[in-house]
Design an enzyme around this catalytic site. Structure first.
Site, short mmCIF file in Angstrom:
data_model
loop_
_atom_site.label_atom_id
_atom_site.label_comp_id
_atom_site.label_asym_id
_atom_site.label_seq_id
_atom_site.Cartn_x
_atom_site.Cartn_y
_atom_site.Cartn_z
N ALA A 198 0.82 -1.17 -0.31
CA ALA A 198 -0.30 -0.36 0.46
C ALA A 198 0.48 0.88 -0.26
O ALA A 198 0.92 2.43 -0.64
CB ALA A 198 -0.67 0.31 1.27
N ASP A 199 2.07 1.07 0.67
CA ASP A 199 2.98 2.40 1.05
C ASP A 199 3.54 2.71 -0.66
O ASP A 199 3.97 3.60 -1.48
CB ASP A 199 4.04 1.73 1.47
CG ASP A 199 3.87 2.19 3.20
OD1 ASP A 199 2.68 2.98 2.95
OD2 ASP A 199 4.62 1.45 4.00
N TRP A 200 4.15 1.26 -1.09
CA TRP A 200 4.43 1.64 -2.75
C TRP A 200 3.54 2.08 -3.51
O TRP A 200 3.64 3.26 -4.82
CB TRP A 200 5.04 -0.02 -3.04
CG TRP A 200 6.20 0.06 -2.43
CD1 TRP A 200 6.45 -1.03 -1.26
CD2 TRP A 200 7.91 0.20 -2.59
NE1 TRP A 200 7.48 -1.19 -0.94
CE2 TRP A 200 8.32 -0.49 -1.03
CE3 TRP A 200 8.18 1.57 -3.03
CZ2 TRP A 200 9.82 -0.24 -1.23
CZ3 TRP A 200 9.57 1.76 -2.75
CH2 TRP A 200 10.65 0.83 -1.98
N GLN A 245 -3.23 7.26 1.22
CA GLN A 245 -3.61 5.82 0.94
C GLN A 245 -4.41 4.77 0.64
O GLN A 245 -4.71 3.79 0.58
CB GLN A 245 -2.75 5.28 2.03
CG GLN A 245 -1.71 4.15 2.06
CD GLN A 245 -0.99 4.14 3.21
OE1 GLN A 245 -1.18 4.80 4.37
NE2 GLN A 245 0.53 3.22 2.80
#
Lengths: 456, 450
Positions: free
Chosen positions: A204-206, A236
């Site tokens: 989810a970050d990337w 996000q």
């Protein structure tokens, strides 16, 4: 696709595909990456970020040529301390390295009134400001968009957080795993009848960072047309939701949840991971031609006759039967045998690639997808270099740096400060370097005091 | 809108109100679009990397023309259990947004002639055929750049358009599962390899539940296209883009490659554990699952205090003890003894209350593991219009996720319509760009060209 079939003669590729690929390789191959243009040359980015989400967004820009100046708080980016099995390489955390390349490192806390004034000077000379702090933190420090656009109307400011800068959940702390769980990804990931699972990486970050980079470059395109900057707020959890393909339309239409089904694909059949004699193989064949190819390879044309229509294959009962038949066949084959049959008959089949195979892959190296570079501070690294492969490609120049490593370079080059002024800023505690007692902030133990420094 | 719905738990309510005003969803349709000067031909076939890439561009205002073969794109049939709404499956209804739909048979001489005329007017072409297919028809990048030097040509395939593996597997089509399998992340996703309680049959790689290979691959393609467009605006030059989705996954595989380079060791599947931060995991609670974290030493101390388990803090005092594959299942088990007594909402309350204590030891973070149905009911997403339900003249009422780019203050992304039937825009697009309409269009239809 009849013409494609003509191109494939007994599993060998006719000359035209070879020629085509040689042509593309000349355009995009890894050999002369540094001799090609950078699409973001001249774009200056100010990064006020920590951990993965924010730094990754600017890393994507930095590898494509943007000048990214990273401002770190006293303790530094949290990823200085986050690393697998608590492993460090010459004081460097691999977790910090992974999303920090080609950047310029400044130790300066923007909560300091004098630092704020210096930051304003940078804003005048920059194009983009990115932060992933708690929403509203920058505004508390006088760095809100209404202030920054007064200083530079062309500025593009992006803020990214779990839930965005307004709304009932704004201000809630979020991590990658929260975005995966609150957004529904974890629920649909896992084996049938087993518990939900998160991704093996901070997906989810990337992916959110990637969409932030998309938004920034879209805003740069608009600014190129009109001269106008803008503010971008990105969430996000929303990003995770957006990536879940047909989930929402399905749930709304049927009133059913989307349940976990392991590696099977409910919208493409066959598409699953099968056990072979010597490992796992992913097999996919959806079009009639591909499915015919698979059935030929299995010597099961009866399956093709019964299930030629892709929509028929998707009915649950049919899908389970087809997957079972393939599973029984796959058990009698090696992974390599199935892959070769896929090449011959034009369906998709591959083993699961692991880190070591990717690392040594000749294919990925000739494409520049894996790149080796010699970092003046830490020695040789081999890392992924961002896709896609382009005529104006990404490249790796150097890796992460100790806190405040480029203070002098950045302050002299961009703001024209004298060494006396810089000394003064150190004395007042406006800028700082690594704390020698905290190793993950420091240069390698054997550093000679010069290597890697851009100035003086 | 009600004050509370805007400022939520904001650190700085004034800032929240300001951003709300700058990005108010009511204003989206009246604002300009970032790239509405761009024309994109999306010829991708059976490929949601291509479709997601063109969705992003379409949300941002590009005129996206989907070119399908006369019988329609097979991607329309990629739909759960075969559920169709007329000629479109549920996935296609999600990614048909804002696009025009024409048909064209590029395997006919006349069809290729029409394609070449369209290419002259386009900025971008996206395709996902087997590598070399377009080239063999005389309409690959090599030939099209001659007609339009400003063309950005983006090709999508698992193995890419060149390289050792690409030559070997040139006859293979691109699919999400293959992209995930070759993207390395799948090798470390799945149930924990070192947990003795996991049955052997589940100790294998696992894909993400969604088409992560395709969606990440598509986002990378869109990123590349926008970079190329920015470059084109300055230089006038187009270029070739080779977007292989597995490389899009590999490039975001945390520190897997860095760790291997430095130690020559591979990471193992960790399940819901994380070998760089722990506890940072999903735990069972009274009504399902929730996320629980407290991985730095102060945060771990805070979690132990919340659970009233000082003994745990003593037993696993530093990250060194907490990051071993052996200890993690043990700690997980102990945390669940606590969380099983509460619902996810109660745990959020307990944690939030603790976070307001002046003598708190650190920060603990929690968040419910939502089922998709629950996500649709979350007030926050309703207020922010994360989902839109459009009444489509052809497909009826359809709910789709909104553009996540809609909080760009000047040029917000948007969804204008969900989809179009096969060939619905033949008349409009061929008339508008090429002056082909009426009788001439009828003739082409009869010949099977459109």
């Amino acid at each position: 696709m009849k013409i494609t079939e003509l191109l494939i003669l007994n599993g060998g590729i006719v000359l035209s595909v070879e020629k085509y690929m040689d042509y593309v390789k000349k355009l995009l191959g890894a050999e002369d990456i540094f001799d090609r243009d950078e699409p973001l040359k001249g774009v200056r980015v100010l990064e006020v970020c920590s951990v993965v989400l924010g730094p990754a967004a600017t890393d994507y820009l930095a590898e494509f040529g943007a000048e990214v100046i990273k401002f770190e708080a006293r303790r530094g980016d949290q990823m200085r301390y986050v690393t697998p099995y608590a492993f460090f390489w010459r004081n460097l955390s691999p977790g910090l390295l992974e999303q920090n390349h080609n950047k310029y490192w400044v130790g300066m806390h923007l909560g300091h009134p004098k630092a704020r004034e210096i930051f304003y000077e940078f804003v005048k000379k920059s194009d983009v400001v990115v932060d992933n702090l708690t929403p509203g933190r920058l505004s508390k420090w006088g760095l809100s968009y209404d202030r920054l656009r007064e200083i530079n109307p062309r500025i593009i400011q992006l803020h990214v957080s779990g839930f965005g800068s307004w709304g009932p959940y704004t201000g809630r702390t979020s991590y990658d795993a929260i975005a995966q769980s609150e957004g529904g990804l974890a629920y649909i990931t896992g084996f049938e009848g087993r518990g939900p699972l998160k991704s093996g990486v901070w997906i989810a970050d990337w992916t959110t960072a990637l969409m932030c980079a998309v938004a920034i470059v879209a805003a740069l395109n608009y600014r190129e047309r009109t001269g106008e900057g803008q503010y971008i707020d990105y969430s996000q959890v929303e990003n995770v939701i957006r990536f879940l393909d047909w989930t929402w339309t399905y749930v709304d239409m049927t009133g059913e949840n989307r349940e976990r089904v392991g590696n099977r694909d409910l919208a493409i059949c066959p598409s699953d991971l099968f056990d072979c004699k010597d490992g796992w193989v992913a097999i996919v064949a959806f079009t009639e031609e591909e499915f015919m190819g698979l059935c030929k390879a299995m010597d099961r044309m009866d399956l093709y006759e019964k299930f030629a229509d892709p929509l028929e294959r998707l009915k649950d009962e049919n899908a389970r039967q087809i997957l079972k038949e393939i599973a029984e066949w796959a058990k009698t084959k090696t992974v390599k045998e199935v892959e070769e049959l896929a090449d011959k008959y034009g369906f998709a089949a591959t083993h699961v690639v692991e880190a070591d195979e990717a690392y040594y892959s000749e294919h990925l190296r000739e494409r520049g997808a894996i790149m080796a570079y010699d970092d003046p501070l830490y020695g040789e690294f081999v890392e992924p270099c961002y896709p896609p492969r382009m005529e104006t490609p990404a490249r790796l120049k150097w890796g992460a740096r100790p806190i405040g490593f480029d203070n002098e370079f950045v302050l002299t080059k961009y703001l024209g400060l004298s060494m006396e002024e810089i000394e003064q800023l150190y004395e007042e505690g406006v800028i700082y370097r690594w704390n020698p007692d905290v190793k993950p902030q420091c240069p390698p133990p054997d550093w000679d005091g010069k290597k890697g420094l851009k100035f003086p | 809108m009600k004050e509370k719905a805007i400022v939520g738990m904001a650190l700085d309510p004034q800032y929240a109100r300001f951003i709300y005003n700058e990005t108010n969803p009511d204003d989206v349709m009246r604002k300009p679009e970032a790239i509405d000067d761009m024309v994109v031909l999306d010829m991708s076939y059976g490929n949601y990397a291509g479709l997601f890439a063109s969705s992003i561009l379409a949300e941002l205002g590009a005129e996206v023309i989907r070119i399908e073969p006369p019988e329609g794109d097979i991607a329309r049939k990629m739909t759960p259990y075969g559920i169709m709404v007329k000629d479109a499956g549920l996935a296609y209804l999600t990614e048909g947004r804002n696009k025009f739909h024409v048909t064209l048979n590029i395997e006919s001489e006349e069809g290729r002639g029409i394609l070449k005329r369209l290419v002259k007017k386009a900025d971008v072409l996206i395709e996902s055929f087997k590598p070399g297919y377009m080239d063999s028809l005389g309409v690959g990048y090599r030939q099209l750049r001659e007609i339009n030097p400003g063309l950005i040509y983006c090709a999508v395939n698992t193995y890419g358009q060149f390289g050792k593996d690409a030559k070997e597997h040139a006859s293979q089509p691109d699919y999400d599962l293959a992209d995930q399998a070759r993207g390395v992340i799948m090798s470390v996703t799945g149930e924990p390899e070192l947990d003795p309680e996991v049955p052997d049959e589940y100790k294998k790689p696992l894909k993400h539940g969604n088409w992560m290979g395709w969606y990440a691959g598509g986002a990378w393609a869109a990123f590349g296209i926008l970079l190329a467009m920015f470059y084109k605006r300055k230089t006038g030059k187009g270029q070739m883009i080779d977007a292989a989705p597995p490389e899009g996954m590999l490039a975001i595989s945390n520190y897997l490659m860095q760790y291997f380079h430095l130690t020559k060791k591979k990471m193992v599947r960790a399940g819901n554990f994380d070998y760089a931060v722990f506890p940072y995991t999903y735990v069972r609670c009274k009504d399902g699952y929730t996320f629980m974290s407290g991985f730095t030493d102060p945060n771990w101390a805070a979690l132990c205090e919340i659970m009233n388990r000082p003994d745990l803090q003593k037993q696993f005092p530093t990250i060194k003890e907490r990051l071993t594959p052996e200890n993690q299942p043990k700690i997980q088990h102990e945390i669940e003894k606590f969380t099983m007594n509460y619902t996810a909402a109660e745990l959020l309350e307990i944690v939030t209350e603790y976070s307001r204590r002046p003598d708190k030891k650190g920060t603990v973070v929690t968040g419910r593991l939502n089922a998709p149905k629950e996500v649709l009911e979350v007030e926050h997403f309703k207020v922010k219009r994360m989902f839109v339900k459009l009444k489509d003249p052809h497909y009826g009422e359809v709910l789709v996720p909104n553009s996540t780019l809609r909080f760009m203050s000047k040029t917000p992304g948007r969804v204008k319509w969900v989809c179009r039937p096969i060939g619905a825009d033949n008349e409009y697009i061929y008339g508008k760009y090429l002056g082909i309409s009426g009788k001439r269009l009828e003739e082409l239809k009869e010949k099977g060209v459109v």
